[in-house]
Design a protein around this motif. Structure first.
Motif, PDB file in Angstrom:
ATOM      1  N   LEU A 208      -1.021  22.603  -6.277  1.00  9.08           N
ATOM      2  CA  LEU A 208      -2.052  23.401  -6.946  1.00  9.08           C
ATOM      3  C   LEU A 208      -1.681  24.884  -6.942  1.00  9.08           C
ATOM      4  N   ALA A 209      -1.110  25.354  -5.842  1.00 10.98           N
ATOM      5  CA  ALA A 209      -0.671  26.752  -5.780  1.00 10.98           C
ATOM      6  C   ALA A 209       0.443  27.020  -6.792  1.00 10.98           C
ATOM      7  N   LEU A 210       1.393  26.090  -6.915  1.00 15.54           N
ATOM      8  CA  LEU A 210       2.448  26.228  -7.920  1.00 15.54           C
ATOM      9  C   LEU A 210       1.862  26.214  -9.331  1.00 15.54           C
ATOM     10  N   GLN A 211       0.884  25.355  -9.527  1.00  7.88           N
ATOM     11  CA  GLN A 211       0.227  25.274 -10.834  1.00  7.88           C
ATOM     12  C   GLN A 211      -0.404  26.622 -11.195  1.00  7.88           C
ATOM     13  N   ASN A 212      -1.101  27.208 -10.223  1.00  5.86           N
ATOM     14  CA  ASN A 212      -1.814  28.464 -10.481  1.00  5.86           C
ATOM     15  C   ASN A 212      -0.893  29.674 -10.527  1.00  5.86           C
ATOM     16  N   ALA A 213       0.093  29.715  -9.636  1.00  4.42           N
ATOM     17  CA  ALA A 213       0.930  30.913  -9.504  1.00  4.42           C
ATOM     18  C   ALA A 213       2.112  30.940 -10.462  1.00  4.42           C
ATOM     19  N   VAL A 214       2.653  29.770 -10.808  1.00  2.76           N
ATOM     20  CA  VAL A 214       3.866  29.755 -11.624  1.00  2.76           C
ATOM     21  C   VAL A 214       3.600  29.182 -13.017  1.00  2.76           C
ATOM     22  N   ILE A 215       3.148  27.942 -13.061  1.00  2.00           N
ATOM     23  CA  ILE A 215       3.003  27.237 -14.339  1.00  2.00           C
ATOM     24  C   ILE A 215       2.014  27.943 -15.263  1.00  2.00           C
ATOM     25  N   SER A 216       0.901  28.408 -14.716  1.00  2.00           N
ATOM     26  CA  SER A 216      -0.112  29.052 -15.568  1.00  2.00           C
ATOM     27  C   SER A 216       0.360  30.391 -16.131  1.00  2.00           C
ATOM     28  N   ARG A 217       1.407  30.957 -15.588  1.00  3.32           N
ATOM     29  CA  ARG A 217       1.920  32.250 -16.051  1.00  3.32           C
ATOM     30  C   ARG A 217       3.024  32.113 -17.108  1.00  3.32           C
ATOM     31  N   ILE A 218       3.511  30.891 -17.315  1.00  2.00           N
ATOM     32  CA  ILE A 218       4.548  30.649 -18.316  1.00  2.00           C
ATOM     33  C   ILE A 218       3.859  30.252 -19.620  1.00  2.00           C
ATOM     34  N   ALA A 219       4.309  30.799 -20.695  1.00  2.00           N
ATOM     35  CA  ALA A 219       3.700  30.510 -22.001  1.00  2.00           C
ATOM     36  C   ALA A 219       4.342  29.261 -22.611  1.00  2.00           C
ATOM     37  N   PHE A 220       3.826  28.100 -22.246  1.00  2.00           N
ATOM     38  CA  PHE A 220       4.279  26.840 -22.829  1.00  2.00           C
ATOM     39  C   PHE A 220       3.598  26.663 -24.184  1.00  2.00           C
ATOM     40  N   PRO A 221       4.325  26.134 -25.174  1.00  2.00           N
ATOM     41  CA  PRO A 221       3.651  25.845 -26.440  1.00  2.00           C
ATOM     42  C   PRO A 221       2.627  24.718 -26.256  1.00  2.00           C
TER      43      PRO A 221
ATOM     44  N   GLY B  73      -9.477  15.923  -6.421  1.00  2.00           N
ATOM     45  CA  GLY B  73     -10.456  16.309  -7.430  1.00  2.00           C
ATOM     46  C   GLY B  73     -11.334  17.456  -6.964  1.00  2.00           C
ATOM     47  N   LEU B  74     -11.741  17.419  -5.699  1.00  2.00           N
ATOM     48  CA  LEU B  74     -12.525  18.539  -5.167  1.00  2.00           C
ATOM     49  C   LEU B  74     -11.706  19.828  -5.152  1.00  2.00           C
ATOM     50  N   LEU B  75     -10.426  19.706  -4.771  1.00  2.00           N
ATOM     51  CA  LEU B  75      -9.560  20.889  -4.821  1.00  2.00           C
ATOM     52  C   LEU B  75      -9.494  21.440  -6.244  1.00  2.00           C
ATOM     53  N   PHE B  76      -9.354  20.544  -7.205  1.00  2.00           N
ATOM     54  CA  PHE B  76      -9.273  20.950  -8.607  1.00  2.00           C
ATOM     55  C   PHE B  76     -10.613  21.501  -9.097  1.00  2.00           C
ATOM     56  N   ASP B  77     -11.711  20.925  -8.629  1.00  2.00           N
ATOM     57  CA  ASP B  77     -13.039  21.414  -9.014  1.00  2.00           C
ATOM     58  C   ASP B  77     -13.256  22.855  -8.564  1.00  2.00           C
ATOM     59  N   PHE B  78     -12.781  23.180  -7.360  1.00  2.00           N
ATOM     60  CA  PHE B  78     -12.973  24.528  -6.825  1.00  2.00           C
ATOM     61  C   PHE B  78     -11.875  25.500  -7.251  1.00  2.00           C
ATOM     62  N   ASN B  79     -10.916  25.027  -8.014  1.00  2.00           N
ATOM     63  CA  ASN B  79      -9.841  25.859  -8.519  1.00  2.00           C
ATOM     64  C   ASN B  79     -10.412  26.813  -9.571  1.00  2.00           C
ATOM     65  N   PRO B  80     -10.146  28.105  -9.461  1.00  2.00           N
ATOM     66  CA  PRO B  80     -10.702  29.046 -10.438  1.00  2.00           C
ATOM     67  C   PRO B  80     -10.201  28.828 -11.864  1.00  2.00           C
ATOM     68  N   LEU B  81      -9.025  28.237 -12.037  1.00  2.00           N
ATOM     69  CA  LEU B  81      -8.479  28.024 -13.374  1.00  2.00           C
ATOM     70  C   LEU B  81      -8.904  26.692 -13.988  1.00  2.00           C
ATOM     71  N   SER B  82      -9.657  25.903 -13.258  1.00  2.00           N
ATOM     72  CA  SER B  82     -10.052  24.580 -13.729  1.00  2.00           C
ATOM     73  C   SER B  82     -11.304  24.659 -14.594  1.00  2.00           C
TER      74      SER B  82
END
Length: 179
Positions: free
Chosen positions: A15-28, A59-68
């Motif tokens: 989840l940290a990788l998702q938020n810190a790295v993946i969400s910052r890359i502009a994927f089409p 799912g709870l981790l994802f629910d409390f994720n600010p980007l979710s």
């Protein structure tokens, strides 16, 4: 139980990788969901009861994720159900459960099921939320189908380590059996 305790830090790192790295890359189209790939692959390698528990926790981790997106508890419900079903499929495919191709196909299918279930239940809760999510779902599925084969060997090794099964995967040993 050891795998469940080992799963939590793995899910947090994903989840940290998702938020810190993946969400910052502009994927089409949309971003891939590394977090969902890890959670669903782990569920495929787990027993159904633990997979449902781990899906609920993820799912709870994802629910409390600010980007979710979604309401609190929505991802917990969806991931608990899909992780249980994915694990049941893994039990049926026990002989090829740890094959990267099997894992890739199953995780991609489970991801599609997850996105459909989330979109349908989102639409039931709020038509606007379900519509906006369904627009990004094909992109998430496409990128995740491309990332799953890259991540599956690592996830298989981590799950094997969590089980306490340690063996050589070199040229003389396959699947923990030394030659």
């Amino acid at each position: 139980m050891r795998k469940t305790l080992f799963f939590l830090p793995i899910a947090l790192i994903a989840l940290a990788l998702q938020n810190a790295v993946i969400s910052r890359i502009a994927f089409p189209f949309a971003d891939p969901s590394i977090f969902l790939i890890v959670v669903l692959a782990w569920a495929f390698l787990e027993d159904p009861e633990f997979a449902a528990l781990q899906g609920f926790i993820a799912g709870l981790l994802f629910d409390f994720n600010p980007l979710s997106v979604g309401f609190i508890g929505h991802w917990a419900f969806v991931l608990a159900a899909v992780c249980y079903a994915t694990s049941e499929m893994g039990v049926q495919l026990r002989s090829s459960r740890r094959a990267p191709v099997t894992l890739t196909v199953t995780v991609t299918g489970a991801l599609l099921l997850t996105l459909i279930l989330f979109a349908v239940t989102s639409w039931v809760i709020s038509a606007e939320q379900g519509l906006s999510f369904s627009r990004t779902a094909p992109g998430v599925l496409l990128w995740s189908a491309l990332f799953t084969p890259l991540l599956s060997p690592l996830i298989i090794r981590l799950a094997r380590f969590a089980q306490g099964v340690q063996g050589s995967l070199g040229p003389r040993g396959v699947g923990g059996i030394n030659g």
